[in-house]
Design an enzyme around this catalytic site. Structure first.
Site, PDB file in Angstrom:
ATOM      1  N   GLU A 156     -57.871 -76.308  38.933  1.00  0.00           N
ATOM      2  CA  GLU A 156     -56.997 -75.199  38.555  1.00  0.00           C
ATOM      3  C   GLU A 156     -56.545 -74.471  39.817  1.00  0.00           C
ATOM      4  O   GLU A 156     -57.372 -74.182  40.692  1.00  0.00           O
ATOM      5  CB  GLU A 156     -57.754 -74.234  37.641  1.00  0.00           C
ATOM      6  CG  GLU A 156     -56.896 -73.108  37.109  1.00  0.00           C
ATOM      7  CD  GLU A 156     -57.716 -72.167  36.218  1.00  0.00           C
ATOM      8  OE1 GLU A 156     -58.699 -71.575  36.703  1.00  0.00           O
ATOM      9  OE2 GLU A 156     -57.367 -72.036  35.036  1.00  0.00           O
ATOM     10  N   TYR A 214     -48.859 -70.953  38.197  1.00  0.00           N
ATOM     11  CA  TYR A 214     -50.184 -71.414  37.752  1.00  0.00           C
ATOM     12  C   TYR A 214     -50.111 -72.910  37.490  1.00  0.00           C
ATOM     13  O   TYR A 214     -49.132 -73.392  36.902  1.00  0.00           O
ATOM     14  CB  TYR A 214     -50.582 -70.687  36.457  1.00  0.00           C
ATOM     15  CG  TYR A 214     -51.806 -71.278  35.792  1.00  0.00           C
ATOM     16  CD1 TYR A 214     -53.073 -70.748  36.033  1.00  0.00           C
ATOM     17  CD2 TYR A 214     -51.705 -72.385  34.946  1.00  0.00           C
ATOM     18  CE1 TYR A 214     -54.205 -71.313  35.456  1.00  0.00           C
ATOM     19  CE2 TYR A 214     -52.828 -72.950  34.365  1.00  0.00           C
ATOM     20  CZ  TYR A 214     -54.074 -72.414  34.623  1.00  0.00           C
ATOM     21  OH  TYR A 214     -55.189 -72.969  34.057  1.00  0.00           O
TER      22      TYR A 214
END
Ligand code: GDP
Ligand code: MN
Length: 382
Positions: A189, A101
């Site tokens: 993101e 992530y």
């Protein structure tokens, strides 16, 4: 402005961030064509501006045409958290070894940009971050100094990414950071950022939020804006420079100041009504903005009553009253207006309006009283 994944990936490409090529499909036939172009196996991904598509069944692999037909049929038209799927993004499927992530956003309290990186990415990242604070490494980046490759490398090491991913991830973070700053984003993101089976670091998803305040220096953003999925009321309001959010109710709301607009939604709900929108016309509240606001509300077929809630501070109520009178002479209204006008020069403002009042244009001195009146009129209109 939130971008769709496929637009986010286009944005990433400009900054050298590794993403897969692919194509858009609005029908099952187009999906079959795109799959043939990108080459099997493919992944079909619902294009909605909301996360959690994987869990909702909006991301599916297909290794042949039959599977594309089956999966495209099931995803197109699907409802994901209130967002209808009109289009698919189709790319060549990636063989995943690990899911990480990565994100960059603003850390307001530290007045820094903040990078977040985790070795435990994927669809459960929220749970992972919740269960184990140390699973997500945070790096505050001084906006004046920027991010160095060394800092990025250290962050990748601290996050305990696989050895073969460290150098590539460091470079990736530098590109992502540049995309965030030079690209004027509020958020970038990537979840998952993957390590492929052939040890390449690759962005498999893209969540990009552009900073609307920077739109004036990005003519190229216009292309992102033209999409049929947006609320037509919001598009019209944006074109008029209004701060508008469409909602599902039938009470049109106009207020000056975002705080007052939100309070107005609250009192209308408290009185038993359902707001059709949020609309803040800002401090000025002159005839032009008032007319623009009334036009937008008036074009919403759900609206039964319009509640105009103005509190004069620096903006004086007599000026607002003149603005309203002029706006009313320009716009032919479909619904009655309830006006609450209070604050600086309120009485002078009400005197100006006196001659213009009718059963379709009434004033009520208090906010709660006005909300009650609005709800009463809404019931009558139904
Ligand atoms: P989100 O759930 O809306 O965030 O959608 P994502 O794009 O992140 O996809 C969800 C999950 O689908 C990912 O975490 C992956 O596990 C899986 N996925 C997405 N693309 C691929 C792919 O190309 N190959 C494989 N094997 N899995 C994929
Ligand atoms: Mn994702």
């Amino acid at each position: 402005m939130d971008l769709f994944e496929y637009q986010g990936k286009q944005y990433f490409k400009r900054y050298g961030i590794p993403v897969s090529d692919g194509g858009i499909a609005a029908t099952v036939e187009e999906a079959v064509d795109q799959a043939a172009i990108v080459g099997y196996p493919v992944v079909l991904k619902a294009q909605v501006r909301v996360g959690g598509r994987g869990k909702a069944g909006g991301v599916k692999l297909a290794s042949n045409q039959d599977e594309v037909v089956r999966n495209a049929s099931s995803i197109l038209g699907m409802d994901i958290k209130g967002h209808k799927v009109h289009r698919l993004w189709i790319e060549h499927a990636t063989d995943i070894k690990k899911e990480y992530y990565a994100s960059v956003t603003l850390n307001r309290s530290e007045k820094c940009n903040m990078i977040m990186l985790s070795a435990k990415g994927g669809i459960d990242i929220e749970q992972v971050a919740h269960d184990d604070q140390n699973a997500v490494i945070k790096l505050n980046v001084n906006p004046l100094e920027g991010l160095s490759l060394d800092q990025a490398r250290q962050t990748a090491e601290e996050a305990m990414l696989d050895a073969q991913a460290i150098e590539q991830t460091a470079l990736f973070l530098c590109s992502l950071y540049r995309c965030y700053t030079e690209g004027d984003c509020d958020l970038v993101e990537v979840n998952p950022l993957v390590l492929t089976t052939d040890d390449k670091v690759h962005a498999l998803d893209a969540k990009v939020t552009l900073d609307d305040s920077a739109a004036f220096r990005h003519e190229e953003w216009a292309e992102f804006d033209q999409d049929e999925d947006s609320d037509p009321r919001e598009i019209a309001a944006r074109q008029k420079g209004l701060n508008y959010v469409g909602l599902a109710g039938n009470v049109g709301i106009i207020a000056n100041g975002a705080g007052l607009a939100m309070s107005t939604l609250d009192v209308v709900s408290q009185a038993g009504g359902e707001p059709a929108n949020f609309l803040d016309i800002g401090g000025g509240a002159n005839a032009d903005t008032m007319a623009a606001a009334l036009e937008v509300i008036n074009s919403d077929p759900n609206v039964k009553v319009i509640f105009v809630n103005i509190f004069g501070g620096i903006t004086r109520c007599d000026e607002v009253a003149k603005g309203i009178v002029e706006a009313l002479s320009r716009v032919r209204l479909n619904s009655p207006i309830v006006l609450r006008l209070d604050g600086t020069n309120a009485q002078i403002g009400r005197d100006i309006l006196e001659d213009h009042l009718s059963e379709n244009f009434i004033t009520v001195p208090t906010m709660l009283g006005a909300a009650d009146k609005v709800v009463e009129l809404t019931k009558e209109a139904m």
